[in-house]
Motif scaffolding. Structure first.
Motif, PDB file in Angstrom:
ATOM      1  N   TRP A 258      -0.248   6.296   8.045  1.00 55.71           N
ATOM      2  CA  TRP A 258      -0.311   5.872   6.636  1.00 55.71           C
ATOM      3  C   TRP A 258       0.580   6.781   5.793  1.00 55.71           C
ATOM      4  CZ3 TRP A 258      -2.794   1.384   5.742  1.00 55.71           C
ATOM      5  CH2 TRP A 258      -3.731   0.953   6.689  1.00 55.71           C
TER       6      TRP A 258
ATOM      7  N   HIS B 103      -6.579  11.015  -2.105  1.00 54.22           N
ATOM      8  CA  HIS B 103      -7.032  10.757  -0.731  1.00 54.22           C
ATOM      9  C   HIS B 103      -8.152  11.739  -0.393  1.00 54.22           C
ATOM     10  CE1 HIS B 103      -6.757   9.621   3.558  1.00 54.22           C
ATOM     11  NE2 HIS B 103      -6.311   8.481   3.077  1.00 54.22           N
ATOM     12  N   HIS B 104      -8.530  11.796   0.905  1.00 59.82           N
ATOM     13  CA  HIS B 104      -9.679  12.628   1.293  1.00 59.82           C
ATOM     14  C   HIS B 104      -9.470  14.107   0.951  1.00 59.82           C
ATOM     15  CE1 HIS B 104     -10.676   8.974   3.252  1.00 59.82           C
ATOM     16  NE2 HIS B 104     -10.285   9.255   4.493  1.00 59.82           N
TER      17      HIS B 104
ATOM     18  N   TRP C 178      -9.423   0.564  -5.074  1.00 60.42           N
ATOM     19  CA  TRP C 178      -9.565   0.450  -3.619  1.00 60.42           C
ATOM     20  C   TRP C 178     -10.224   1.739  -3.119  1.00 60.42           C
ATOM     21  CZ3 TRP C 178      -9.074   1.237   1.506  1.00 60.42           C
ATOM     22  CH2 TRP C 178      -8.695   0.177   2.357  1.00 60.42           C
TER      23      TRP C 178
ATOM     24  N   ASN D  69       0.071  15.350  12.264  1.00 56.56           N
ATOM     25  CA  ASN D  69      -0.794  14.317  11.704  1.00 56.56           C
ATOM     26  C   ASN D  69      -0.185  13.933  10.363  1.00 56.56           C
ATOM     27  OD1 ASN D  69      -3.391  13.093  10.347  1.00 56.56           O
ATOM     28  ND2 ASN D  69      -3.811  13.253  12.531  1.00 56.56           N
TER      29      ASN D  69
ATOM     30  N   ARG E  82     -15.436  -1.075   0.110  1.00 57.38           N
ATOM     31  CA  ARG E  82     -15.803   0.301   0.467  1.00 57.38           C
ATOM     32  C   ARG E  82     -16.379   1.075  -0.716  1.00 57.38           C
ATOM     33  NH1 ARG E  82     -10.965   1.909   4.774  1.00 57.38           N
ATOM     34  NH2 ARG E  82     -10.852  -0.168   5.717  1.00 57.38           N
TER      35      ARG E  82
ATOM     36  N   GLU F 222      -1.908  11.918   6.741  1.00 56.62           N
ATOM     37  CA  GLU F 222      -2.787  12.202   5.592  1.00 56.62           C
ATOM     38  C   GLU F 222      -4.073  12.919   5.990  1.00 56.62           C
ATOM     39  OE1 GLU F 222      -2.283   9.239   6.835  1.00 56.62           O
ATOM     40  OE2 GLU F 222      -4.287   8.415   7.217  1.00 56.62           O
ATOM     41  N   TRP F 223      -4.309  12.989   7.292  1.00 54.28           N
ATOM     42  CA  TRP F 223      -5.486  13.727   7.785  1.00 54.28           C
ATOM     43  C   TRP F 223      -5.108  15.131   8.256  1.00 54.28           C
ATOM     44  CZ3 TRP F 223     -10.743  12.344   9.278  1.00 54.28           C
ATOM     45  CH2 TRP F 223     -11.161  11.112   8.753  1.00 54.28           C
TER      46      TRP F 223
ATOM     47  N   TYR G 110      -5.977   3.364  -4.979  1.00 48.72           N
ATOM     48  CA  TYR G 110      -6.856   3.821  -3.904  1.00 48.72           C
ATOM     49  C   TYR G 110      -7.540   5.084  -4.415  1.00 48.72           C
ATOM     50  CZ  TYR G 110      -7.894   6.233   0.596  1.00 48.72           C
ATOM     51  OH  TYR G 110      -8.484   6.909   1.642  1.00 48.72           O
TER      52      TYR G 110
ATOM     53  N   HIS H 270       0.728   5.366   0.574  1.00 54.06           N
ATOM     54  CA  HIS H 270       0.014   6.613   0.832  1.00 54.06           C
ATOM     55  C   HIS H 270       0.918   7.774   0.463  1.00 54.06           C
ATOM     56  CE1 HIS H 270      -3.213   4.398   2.699  1.00 54.06           C
ATOM     57  NE2 HIS H 270      -3.880   5.520   2.933  1.00 54.06           N
TER      58      HIS H 270
ATOM     59  N   TRP I  93     -18.000   6.498   3.836  1.00 54.76           N
ATOM     60  CA  TRP I  93     -18.842   6.723   5.007  1.00 54.76           C
ATOM     61  C   TRP I  93     -19.077   8.200   5.248  1.00 54.76           C
ATOM     62  CZ3 TRP I  93     -15.265   9.234   7.973  1.00 54.76           C
ATOM     63  CH2 TRP I  93     -13.929   8.944   7.680  1.00 54.76           C
TER      64      TRP I  93
ATOM     65  N   GLU J  41      -7.406  17.509  10.616  1.00 48.99           N
ATOM     66  CA  GLU J  41      -7.127  17.395  12.046  1.00 48.99           C
ATOM     67  C   GLU J  41      -6.428  18.642  12.576  1.00 48.99           C
ATOM     68  OE1 GLU J  41      -7.911  14.574  14.313  1.00 48.99           O
ATOM     69  OE2 GLU J  41      -9.342  14.671  12.666  1.00 48.99           O
TER      70      GLU J  41
ATOM     71  N   CYS K 101      -5.358  -4.273   5.755  1.00 53.45           N
ATOM     72  CA  CYS K 101      -4.372  -3.234   5.449  1.00 53.45           C
ATOM     73  C   CYS K 101      -3.791  -2.745   6.767  1.00 53.45           C
ATOM     74  CB  CYS K 101      -4.979  -2.103   4.633  1.00 53.45           C
ATOM     75  SG  CYS K 101      -6.428  -1.299   5.330  1.00 53.45           S
TER      76      CYS K 101
ATOM     77  N   ASP L 257     -12.391   4.315  -0.555  1.00 53.28           N
ATOM     78  CA  ASP L 257     -12.368   4.663   0.871  1.00 53.28           C
ATOM     79  C   ASP L 257     -13.205   5.933   1.030  1.00 53.28           C
ATOM     80  OD1 ASP L 257     -11.723   4.508   3.550  1.00 53.28           O
ATOM     81  OD2 ASP L 257      -9.626   5.070   3.305  1.00 53.28           O
TER      82      ASP L 257
ATOM     83  N   GLU M 238      -9.082  -2.896   8.806  1.00 48.08           N
ATOM     84  CA  GLU M 238      -8.005  -1.881   8.804  1.00 48.08           C
ATOM     85  C   GLU M 238      -7.249  -1.953  10.122  1.00 48.08           C
ATOM     86  OE1 GLU M 238      -9.178   1.824   7.007  1.00 48.08           O
ATOM     87  OE2 GLU M 238      -7.917   3.011   8.350  1.00 48.08           O
TER      88      GLU M 238
ATOM     89  N   PHE N  26       0.883  -1.168   0.000  1.00 54.29           N
ATOM     90  CA  PHE N  26       0.000   0.000   0.000  1.00 54.29           C
ATOM     91  C   PHE N  26       0.920   1.217   0.000  1.00 54.29           C
ATOM     92  CE2 PHE N  26      -4.401   0.967   2.235  1.00 54.29           C
ATOM     93  CZ  PHE N  26      -4.864   1.504   1.051  1.00 54.29           C
TER      94      PHE N  26
HETATM   95  O1  H79 Z   1      -6.181   5.930   4.089  1.00 58.60           O
HETATM   96  C1  H79 Z   1      -6.066   5.465   5.416  1.00 58.60           C
HETATM   97  C2  H79 Z   1      -6.793   6.364   6.363  1.00 58.60           C
HETATM   98  O2  H79 Z   1      -6.496   7.726   6.143  1.00 58.60           O
HETATM   99  C3  H79 Z   1      -8.215   6.053   6.008  1.00 58.60           C
HETATM  100  N1  H79 Z   1      -8.210   4.658   5.618  1.00 58.60           N
HETATM  101  C4  H79 Z   1      -6.860   4.197   5.610  1.00 58.60           C
HETATM  102  C5  H79 Z   1      -6.623   3.125   4.562  1.00 58.60           C
HETATM  103  C6  H79 Z   1      -9.134   6.337   7.073  1.00 58.60           C
HETATM  104  N2  H79 Z   1     -10.114   7.140   6.926  1.00 58.60           N
HETATM  105  N3  H79 Z   1     -10.779   7.171   8.025  1.00 58.60           N
HETATM  106  N4  H79 Z   1     -10.240   6.402   8.877  1.00 58.60           N
HETATM  107  C7  H79 Z   1      -9.188   5.850   8.335  1.00 58.60           C
HETATM  108  C8  H79 Z   1     -10.757   6.212  10.198  1.00 58.60           C
HETATM  109  C9  H79 Z   1     -10.784   7.526  10.871  1.00 58.60           C
HETATM  110  C10 H79 Z   1      -9.837   7.781  11.813  1.00 58.60           C
HETATM  111  C11 H79 Z   1      -9.846   9.048  12.539  1.00 58.60           C
HETATM  112 FE1  H79 Z   1      -8.290  10.160  12.879  1.00 58.60          FE
HETATM  113  C12 H79 Z   1      -9.700   9.152  13.924  1.00 58.60           C
HETATM  114  C13 H79 Z   1     -10.100  10.299  12.004  1.00 58.60           C
HETATM  115  C14 H79 Z   1      -9.979  11.250  13.045  1.00 58.60           C
HETATM  116  C15 H79 Z   1      -9.721  10.542  14.237  1.00 58.60           C
HETATM  117  C16 H79 Z   1      -6.594   9.072  12.494  1.00 58.60           C
HETATM  118  C17 H79 Z   1      -6.414   9.803  13.645  1.00 58.60           C
HETATM  119  C18 H79 Z   1      -6.817  10.005  11.456  1.00 58.60           C
HETATM  120  C19 H79 Z   1      -6.758  11.259  12.039  1.00 58.60           C
HETATM  121  C20 H79 Z   1      -6.530  11.140  13.382  1.00 58.60           C
END
Ligand code: H79
Length: 431
Positions: free
Chosen positions: A267, A104-105, A191, A54, A229, A56-57, A150, A33, A196, A61, A260, A193, A244, A31
């Motif tokens: 990631w 990604h997101h 793949w 942080n 997904r 990828e978020w 992905y 990222h 939700w 975040e 994964c 994601d 996951e 995988f």
């Molecule tokens: O791509 C990877 C993650 O970014 C994605 N899926 C995997 C493969 C993923 N998306 N959502 N999540 C995983 C679950 C959400 C987790 C969270 Fe957080 C908890 C979002 C906010 C709190 C982790 C910790 C990410 C940011 C802080």
């Protein structure tokens, strides 16, 4: 062959279909990222000087304002991205397929999409003549490695994503982007994601949306493999379930799955995260997964220049060395759930045809034995340790067998006892 009218993924069972055959054999994938977030390498310094961490978020975040995030993405220049080196790292690790984040997101596309300018060609400092997905595809093809993408349904950047009234416009662009990916790079797998949609309590991505999308994709390429997904994350959507950062303790009858997991705690690249798992953990996870009929998708997060961190490369190499030694890869590649024995505490047991591979991570003391609990009837006609001439005695005992080696372990990671069994009960489907 092109998908004709009435072609429906539901008519082929992914558990047994020839369409998924390579994926069911391969067991182990890489995988990746990699995105605009990688450019921050896990840290955002706020205007007041405080640092937020942080991977990828990080946009969400750390509440990075849009214009700030866009400004930093404009400096993204992964000039050291070396597709051949990445493919070699995967191949050396015994990984047979690669899944890389195309989006990604944060919505940032890693290929020159024509649907917007929020992408690596139009919004970066990267050589505009380069296309890392095309480079990866070429390198993967040359090495006989399958390539998948992905793709996040959830999109923080596209303004049309957020409003119920504009969502159809977003959906149209998403369909167009996916057509670009399938037409230009011919991925073996997609793949999904973010189905939700944490932004929206009513979660407007419905199960029907997933079914429609999957039918659309199979219209573009009937051979595509798609994860669950795509729909509502029920394993019955798409071809395989996606636990996951966890390994199921029991295989689900008739369903494919892939765990994964990361090598550290993130990631995407995070320069402060040095919590690297040892190769012994990677090997044990891979053995557990394969013995339960699953796949293992192990993540790497390249840095802002596009390089896989050295600690990841080291662990991949050690894993590959283990798989390559003494034919131990036979315990994983093309192997699967035995249906014949219970999971032992001392390791994992997988099956390939008439051979069981008992991979032992806790080798017994001299003279001691390992108990194998049988769930089906079979005889053991031969038992040997791969990479060793030592004898292993296999004697019926209680609810199964006792395996008694006569010598030392062959590896500190796991030593493999290969058992030839009789009569060969039909191997369960999906393995
Ligand atoms: O791509 C990877 C993650 O970014 C994605 N899926 C995997 C493969 C993923 N998306 N959502 N999540 C995983 C679950 C959400 C987790 C969270 Fe957080 C908890 C979002 C906010 C709190 C982790 C910790 C990410 C940011 C802080």
């Amino acid at each position: 062959p092109a998908a004709g009218p009435g072609t429906n993924h539901a008519t082929d069972d992914p558990f047994t279909s020839s369409r998924t055959s390579w994926w069911r054999q391969d067991r182990f994938g890489m995988f990746i990222h990699f995105g605009a977030y990688s450019n921050l390498e896990g840290e955002y310094t706020r205007p007041d000087g405080t640092v937020c961490r942080n991977a990828e978020w990080i946009k969400r975040e750390c509440r990075i304002p849009d214009e700030e995030y866009e400004k930093q993405a404009a400096t993204f220049n992964p000039s050291a991205f070396d597709a051949k080196a990445i493919v070699r790292a995967a191949k050396d690790a015994g990984q047979r397929y690669i899944v890389i984040t195309s989006k990604h997101h944060d919505g940032y596309a890693m290929w020159p999409t024509k649907q917007n300018t929020w992408n690596l060609r139009d919004h970066s400092s990267f050589d505009p003549h380069r296309d890392i997905l095309a480079e990866l595809k070429q390198a993967a093809d040359a090495a006989g490695i399958k390539l998948g993408f992905y793709y996040s349904i959830w999109d923080w950047h596209d303004p049309d994503f957020a409003g119920p009234a504009t969502f159809p416009r977003y959906k149209k662009r998403m369909y167009a982007q996916l057509k670009e990916l399938v037409d230009h790079y011919d991925p073996a797998l997609l793949w999904f994601d973010g189905e939700w949609d944490a932004d929206n309590p009513t979660n407007r991505w419905s199960r029907q949306d997933g079914a429609d999308l999957q039918a659309y994709l199979h219209g573009l390429n009937p051979g595509l493999i798609v994860n669950n997904r795509v729909g509502k994350r029920e394993v019955v959507d798409g071809d395989f379930g996606t636990p996951e950062q966890e390994i199921p303790t029991e295989p689900v009858d008739g369903q494919l799955w892939e765990s994964c997991m990361t090598l550290n705690d993130h990631w995407g690249f995070a320069k402060y995260d040095t919590n690297w798992k040892p190769a012994a953990t990677v090997v044990r996870n891979l053995l557990d997964v394969a013995s339960r009929g699953g796949n293992y998708l192990l993540n790497v997060g390249p840095d802002k220049l596009g390089r896989i961190p050295q600690p990841s490369v080291d662990r991949l190499r050690e894993t590959g060395r283990w798989l390559g030694a003494h034919g131990q890869g036979d315990a994983v590649h093309g192997a699967g759930h035995t249906g014949l024995v219970a999971d032992p505490s001392w390791g994992a047991v997988s099956r390939r045809g008439n051979e069981l591979y008992a991979s032992v991570t806790a080798w017994p003391a001299a003279g001691a034995s390992l108990h194998l609990t049988a769930k089906g009837r079979f005889e053991i006609t031969a038992a040997r340790v791969l990479g060793s001439s030592q004898q292993v005695k296999a004697t019926p005992a209680g609810d199964g067998f006792d395996l008694t080696p006569s010598g030392a372990a062959t590896s500190p990671l796991a030593s493999v006892i290969r058992l030839t069994i009789k009569p060969p009960a039909a191997a369960p489907a999906g393995t």
